[in-house]
Write an enzyme that holds these catalytic residues in place. Structure first.
Site, PDB file in Angstrom:
ATOM      1  CG  ASP A  21       3.011 -11.500   4.537  1.00 13.12           C
ATOM      2  OD1 ASP A  21       3.248 -12.715   4.401  1.00 13.12           O
ATOM      3  OD2 ASP A  21       2.449 -11.023   5.532  1.00 13.12           O
ATOM      4  CG  ASP A  23      -1.636 -15.432   6.138  1.00 14.31           C
ATOM      5  OD1 ASP A  23      -2.789 -15.789   5.894  1.00 14.31           O
ATOM      6  OD2 ASP A  23      -0.635 -16.136   5.907  1.00 14.31           O
ATOM      7  CB  THR A 114       2.855 -16.798   2.344  1.00 11.54           C
ATOM      8  OG1 THR A 114       2.198 -17.102   3.574  1.00 11.54           O
ATOM      9  CG2 THR A 114       2.850 -18.043   1.464  1.00 11.54           C
ATOM     10  CB  SER A 115       5.493 -17.519   7.130  1.00 11.81           C
ATOM     11  OG  SER A 115       6.434 -16.472   7.085  1.00 11.81           O
ATOM     12  CE  LYS A 146       7.598 -13.640   4.466  1.00  5.62           C
ATOM     13  NZ  LYS A 146       6.235 -13.094   4.337  1.00  5.62           N
ATOM     14  CG  ASP A 171       1.112  -8.508   8.510  1.00  2.54           C
ATOM     15  OD1 ASP A 171       1.888  -9.257   7.883  1.00  2.54           O
ATOM     16  OD2 ASP A 171       0.316  -8.935   9.372  1.00  2.54           O
TER      17      ASP A 171
END
Length: 225
Positions: A21, A23, A114-115, A146, A171
Protein backbone atom coordinates in the site's frame (compact mmCIF):
# COMPACT_ATOMS: atom_id res chain seq x y z
CA UNK A 1 2.49 -7.99 22.56
CA UNK A 2 6.18 -7.49 21.94
CA UNK A 3 8.16 -4.91 23.87
CA UNK A 4 9.50 -2.85 20.98
CA UNK A 5 12.55 -1.85 23.04
CA UNK A 6 13.84 -5.42 22.79
CA UNK A 7 15.16 -7.10 19.66
CA UNK A 8 12.39 -8.97 17.90
CA UNK A 9 12.56 -12.72 17.34
CA UNK A 10 13.86 -14.05 14.05
CA UNK A 11 10.86 -14.38 11.76
CA UNK A 12 10.93 -15.41 8.15
CA UNK A 13 8.01 -15.50 5.74
CA UNK A 14 8.50 -17.24 2.40
CA UNK A 15 7.31 -15.02 -0.47
CA UNK A 16 8.16 -14.29 -4.08
CA UNK A 17 6.71 -10.78 -4.30
CA UNK A 18 6.05 -7.76 -2.06
CA UNK A 19 2.92 -5.65 -2.59
CA UNK A 20 2.86 -2.30 -0.82
CA UNK A 21 0.00 0.00 0.00
CA UNK A 22 1.24 3.55 -0.46
CA UNK A 23 -0.21 5.94 2.14
CA UNK A 24 0.69 4.93 5.68
CA UNK A 25 3.11 2.24 4.50
CA UNK A 26 5.59 3.85 2.10
CA UNK A 27 4.66 7.50 2.56
CA UNK A 28 3.25 9.75 5.26
CA UNK A 29 0.51 11.74 3.54
CA UNK A 30 -1.60 12.34 6.65
CA UNK A 31 -0.93 16.09 6.69
CA UNK A 32 -1.99 16.51 3.07
CA UNK A 33 -5.00 14.24 3.56
CA UNK A 34 -6.11 16.34 6.51
CA UNK A 35 -5.68 19.59 4.59
CA UNK A 36 -7.53 18.39 1.49
CA UNK A 37 -10.38 16.47 3.07
CA UNK A 38 -10.78 19.06 5.81
CA UNK A 39 -11.30 21.81 3.25
CA UNK A 40 -13.64 19.58 1.23
CA UNK A 41 -15.66 18.66 4.32
CA UNK A 42 -16.02 22.22 5.61
CA UNK A 43 -17.34 23.37 2.24
CA UNK A 44 -20.16 20.85 2.67
CA UNK A 45 -20.93 21.46 6.32
CA UNK A 46 -19.38 18.15 7.37
CA UNK A 47 -17.04 17.44 10.27
CA UNK A 48 -13.43 17.47 8.99
CA UNK A 49 -12.41 15.10 11.78
CA UNK A 50 -15.15 12.58 10.99
CA UNK A 51 -14.52 12.72 7.26
CA UNK A 52 -10.75 12.40 7.56
CA UNK A 53 -11.15 9.41 9.88
CA UNK A 54 -13.09 7.45 7.28
CA UNK A 55 -10.94 7.98 4.18
CA UNK A 56 -7.98 5.69 4.97
CA UNK A 57 -7.82 2.69 2.67
CA UNK A 58 -10.73 3.85 0.52
CA UNK A 59 -10.83 5.27 -2.98
CA UNK A 60 -11.92 8.90 -3.00
CA UNK A 61 -14.82 7.88 -5.27
CA UNK A 62 -16.08 5.43 -2.64
CA UNK A 63 -15.83 8.03 0.14
CA UNK A 64 -17.62 10.64 -1.96
CA UNK A 65 -20.38 8.12 -2.72
CA UNK A 66 -20.90 7.65 1.01
CA UNK A 67 -20.99 11.36 1.82
CA UNK A 68 -22.72 12.98 -1.15
CA UNK A 69 -26.35 11.88 -1.29
CA UNK A 70 -27.17 13.23 -4.75
CA UNK A 71 -25.54 11.08 -7.45
CA UNK A 72 -25.65 14.06 -9.80
CA UNK A 73 -23.37 16.06 -7.51
CA UNK A 74 -20.78 13.31 -7.06
CA UNK A 75 -18.66 13.86 -10.19
CA UNK A 76 -17.95 17.50 -9.28
CA UNK A 77 -17.35 16.60 -5.63
CA UNK A 78 -14.93 13.87 -6.66
CA UNK A 79 -13.06 16.13 -9.07
CA UNK A 80 -12.69 18.70 -6.31
CA UNK A 81 -11.21 16.35 -3.71
CA UNK A 82 -8.87 14.79 -6.27
CA UNK A 83 -7.62 18.29 -7.16
CA UNK A 84 -7.19 19.28 -3.52
CA UNK A 85 -5.26 16.11 -2.71
CA UNK A 86 -2.89 16.54 -5.64
CA UNK A 87 -2.27 20.15 -4.58
CA UNK A 88 -1.41 18.94 -1.06
CA UNK A 89 0.83 16.10 -2.26
CA UNK A 90 3.96 18.23 -1.90
CA UNK A 91 3.71 17.80 1.90
CA UNK A 92 4.24 14.02 1.58
CA UNK A 93 7.33 12.43 3.14
CA UNK A 94 8.80 8.93 3.04
CA UNK A 95 8.17 6.70 6.03
CA UNK A 96 11.19 5.20 7.83
CA UNK A 97 12.76 2.26 6.03
CA UNK A 98 10.75 2.64 2.83
CA UNK A 99 13.54 3.91 0.58
CA UNK A 100 16.11 1.38 1.77
CA UNK A 101 13.75 -1.56 1.36
CA UNK A 102 12.48 -0.56 -2.08
CA UNK A 103 15.99 0.09 -3.39
CA UNK A 104 17.07 -3.37 -2.20
CA UNK A 105 14.34 -5.20 -4.14
CA UNK A 106 14.65 -6.54 -7.68
CA UNK A 107 12.30 -4.67 -10.02
CA UNK A 108 10.31 -7.78 -10.84
CA UNK A 109 9.54 -8.48 -7.19
CA UNK A 110 7.50 -5.50 -5.98
CA UNK A 111 4.44 -3.40 -6.70
CA UNK A 112 2.39 -0.59 -5.19
CA UNK A 113 -1.37 -0.94 -4.80
CA UNK A 114 -3.15 2.21 -3.68
CA UNK A 115 -6.67 3.57 -3.29
CA UNK A 116 -5.46 6.90 -4.69
CA UNK A 117 -5.80 7.86 -8.33
CA UNK A 118 -2.72 7.50 -10.52
CA UNK A 119 -1.73 11.18 -10.66
CA UNK A 120 -2.00 11.44 -6.87
CA UNK A 121 -0.03 8.26 -6.20
CA UNK A 122 2.80 9.35 -8.48
CA UNK A 123 2.83 12.86 -6.99
CA UNK A 124 3.13 11.52 -3.46
CA UNK A 125 5.84 9.01 -4.31
CA UNK A 126 7.83 11.70 -6.12
CA UNK A 127 7.43 14.19 -3.26
CA UNK A 128 8.67 11.53 -0.84
CA UNK A 129 11.72 10.81 -3.00
CA UNK A 130 10.81 7.16 -3.53
CA UNK A 131 11.46 5.22 -6.74
CA UNK A 132 8.76 4.85 -9.35
CA UNK A 133 7.24 1.39 -8.87
CA UNK A 134 7.68 -1.18 -11.63
CA UNK A 135 4.00 -2.04 -11.17
CA UNK A 136 1.49 0.53 -9.93
CA UNK A 137 -2.18 -0.37 -9.47
CA UNK A 138 -4.40 2.58 -8.52
CA UNK A 139 -8.05 3.48 -8.13
CA UNK A 140 -8.10 4.14 -11.88
CA UNK A 141 -7.23 0.51 -12.65
CA UNK A 142 -9.83 -1.46 -10.71
CA UNK A 143 -13.59 -1.75 -10.79
CA UNK A 144 -13.84 -2.35 -7.06
CA UNK A 145 -11.57 -0.68 -4.50
CA UNK A 146 -10.38 -2.02 -1.16
CA UNK A 147 -11.63 -4.03 0.75
CA UNK A 148 -12.22 -5.86 -2.55
CA UNK A 149 -9.15 -7.90 -3.58
CA UNK A 150 -9.05 -6.62 -7.18
CA UNK A 151 -5.98 -4.40 -6.81
CA UNK A 152 -3.78 -6.96 -5.10
CA UNK A 153 -4.81 -9.71 -7.48
CA UNK A 154 -3.99 -7.45 -10.43
CA UNK A 155 -0.59 -6.49 -9.02
CA UNK A 156 0.38 -10.10 -8.37
CA UNK A 157 -0.68 -10.97 -11.90
CA UNK A 158 1.47 -8.19 -13.37
CA UNK A 159 4.44 -9.69 -11.50
CA UNK A 160 3.60 -13.15 -12.85
CA UNK A 161 2.80 -14.45 -9.37
CA UNK A 162 -0.09 -16.07 -7.59
CA UNK A 163 -1.30 -13.78 -4.75
CA UNK A 164 -0.57 -16.62 -2.32
CA UNK A 165 3.12 -16.18 -3.18
CA UNK A 166 3.09 -12.55 -2.07
CA UNK A 167 3.16 -10.47 1.10
CA UNK A 168 0.91 -7.41 1.32
CA UNK A 169 1.93 -4.45 3.53
CA UNK A 170 -1.07 -2.48 4.80
CA UNK A 171 -1.99 0.04 7.48
CA UNK A 172 -5.79 0.15 7.11
CA UNK A 173 -8.58 -2.29 7.88
CA UNK A 174 -9.97 -2.08 4.34
CA UNK A 175 -6.54 -2.69 2.87
CA UNK A 176 -5.78 -5.64 5.13
CA UNK A 177 -9.13 -7.19 4.23
CA UNK A 178 -8.29 -6.73 0.55
CA UNK A 179 -4.95 -8.48 0.93
CA UNK A 180 -6.48 -11.38 2.84
CA UNK A 181 -9.30 -11.73 0.32
CA UNK A 182 -6.72 -11.85 -2.47
CA UNK A 183 -5.04 -14.79 -0.74
CA UNK A 184 -1.83 -12.99 0.26
CA UNK A 185 -0.08 -12.91 3.63
CA UNK A 186 -0.80 -9.52 5.22
CA UNK A 187 1.73 -7.60 7.32
CA UNK A 188 0.42 -4.59 9.21
CA UNK A 189 2.49 -1.39 9.25
CA UNK A 190 2.23 1.29 11.93
CA UNK A 191 -0.02 1.96 14.89
CA UNK A 192 -3.13 2.19 12.71
CA UNK A 193 -2.58 -1.42 11.62
CA UNK A 194 -3.16 -2.67 15.17
CA UNK A 195 -6.87 -2.26 14.40
CA UNK A 196 -6.56 -4.80 11.56
CA UNK A 197 -6.55 -8.59 11.78
CA UNK A 198 -2.90 -8.82 10.65
CA UNK A 199 -1.11 -11.32 12.87
CA UNK A 200 2.21 -9.49 12.42
CA UNK A 201 2.41 -5.70 12.73
CA UNK A 202 5.68 -3.79 12.36
CA UNK A 203 6.32 -0.22 13.48
CA UNK A 204 7.64 0.69 10.01
CA UNK A 205 9.72 -0.88 7.24
CA UNK A 206 13.09 -0.46 8.96
CA UNK A 207 14.96 -3.72 9.45
CA UNK A 208 12.99 -5.70 6.86
CA UNK A 209 15.07 -7.66 4.37
CA UNK A 210 13.91 -9.75 1.42
CA UNK A 211 16.45 -12.26 0.20
CA UNK A 212 16.21 -15.54 -1.72
CA UNK A 213 12.45 -15.80 -1.41
CA UNK A 214 12.23 -15.04 2.31
CA UNK A 215 11.13 -11.85 4.07
CA UNK A 216 13.27 -11.54 7.21
CA UNK A 217 11.99 -9.68 10.30
CA UNK A 218 15.02 -10.26 12.51
CA UNK A 219 15.84 -6.54 12.81
CA UNK A 220 12.31 -5.18 12.59
CA UNK A 221 10.45 -3.49 15.42
CA UNK A 222 7.37 -5.60 16.03
CA UNK A 223 4.19 -4.14 17.48
CA UNK A 224 2.36 -7.47 17.31
CA UNK A 225 3.34 -11.02 16.42
Amino acid sequence: MTDSSRPGPVLGIPCEGLLFDNDGVLVDSDHGVGLAWGQWARARGLSPRDVTAMVHGRRSADTVALLVADPGERPAALAEIDRLEVEAAATTTALPGALALLESLPQERWAVVTSGVTVLARARLAAAGLPSPPVLVTADDVRHGKPAPDGYRAAAGHLGLDPAETVVFEDSTAGAEAGTAAGATVIGVGQRALATDASVVVRDLRGLVWRDGVLDFAEAQLLRH
